[in-house]
Scaffold this motif. Sequence first.
Motif, PDB file in Angstrom:
ATOM      1  N   ASN A   1       0.838  -1.205   0.000  1.00  0.00           N
ATOM      2  CA  ASN A   1       0.000   0.000   0.000  1.00  0.00           C
ATOM      3  C   ASN A   1       0.870   1.249   0.000  1.00  0.00           C
TER       4      ASN A   1
ATOM      5  N   GLN B   1       2.186   4.941  -0.179  1.00  0.00           N
ATOM      6  CA  GLN B   1       1.596   6.252   0.032  1.00  0.00           C
ATOM      7  C   GLN B   1       1.997   7.156  -1.120  1.00  0.00           C
ATOM      8  N   ASN B   2       1.181   8.140  -1.409  1.00  0.00           N
ATOM      9  CA  ASN B   2       1.583   9.151  -2.381  1.00  0.00           C
ATOM     10  C   ASN B   2       2.879   9.775  -1.889  1.00  0.00           C
TER      11      ASN B   2
ATOM     12  N   VAL C   1       4.503  -3.054 -11.006  1.00  0.00           N
ATOM     13  CA  VAL C   1       3.349  -2.294 -10.529  1.00  0.00           C
ATOM     14  C   VAL C   1       2.116  -2.957 -11.123  1.00  0.00           C
ATOM     15  N   TYR C   2       1.197  -3.348 -10.248  1.00  0.00           N
ATOM     16  CA  TYR C   2      -0.016  -4.049 -10.659  1.00  0.00           C
ATOM     17  C   TYR C   2       0.306  -5.275 -11.522  1.00  0.00           C
TER      18      TYR C   2
ATOM     19  N   TRP D   1       5.150   7.895  -6.388  1.00  0.00           N
ATOM     20  CA  TRP D   1       3.830   7.283  -6.404  1.00  0.00           C
ATOM     21  C   TRP D   1       2.805   8.382  -6.201  1.00  0.00           C
ATOM     22  N   ASP D   2       1.897   8.538  -7.158  1.00  0.00           N
ATOM     23  CA  ASP D   2       0.927   9.622  -7.084  1.00  0.00           C
ATOM     24  C   ASP D   2      -0.415   9.128  -7.616  1.00  0.00           C
ATOM     25  N   ASP D   3      -1.394   9.094  -6.740  1.00  0.00           N
ATOM     26  CA  ASP D   3      -2.757   8.701  -7.101  1.00  0.00           C
ATOM     27  C   ASP D   3      -2.809   7.377  -7.861  1.00  0.00           C
ATOM     28  N   GLY D   4      -2.091   6.359  -7.340  1.00  0.00           N
ATOM     29  CA  GLY D   4      -2.153   5.025  -7.926  1.00  0.00           C
ATOM     30  C   GLY D   4      -1.277   4.828  -9.147  1.00  0.00           C
ATOM     31  N   ARG D   5      -0.458   5.811  -9.487  1.00  0.00           N
ATOM     32  CA  ARG D   5       0.455   5.702 -10.640  1.00  0.00           C
ATOM     33  C   ARG D   5       1.891   5.806 -10.168  1.00  0.00           C
TER      34      ARG D   5
END
Length: 114
Positions: A19, A21-22, A67-68, A93-97
Amino acid sequence: GLTIDDTNGQGPEIIVLANPQNTSSFGGSGVDGAPYTVGVHYYRSSLSAFGTGQALGLSTATVRIFVYGEVIYEASQALNETNDFWEVAHIFWDDGRATVVRRDVMSVFVPSNQ
């Protein structure tokens, strides 16, 4: 967390950040924020700690950043000596990207207990 720890020198080792963090929450925003840093520490280049004194020498580390479930970055580097440290990349890492920025910096790791 470290999900696989290689103890015999044959690899692989796997570290999972489930998980993230941004990184903007660490200061700045986007690629201006403080990144997650990915690095490789050549812990021991000989078997002297096991009583043999045998030199292991050159070791080639390969890092794959997923990633993913998809590989978004891959690099390899030769490490020669105990405590060689390869700073591979920064991950923002920014907003899931994820944005990976290549570092490719070699240095010597100095353990804090010395």
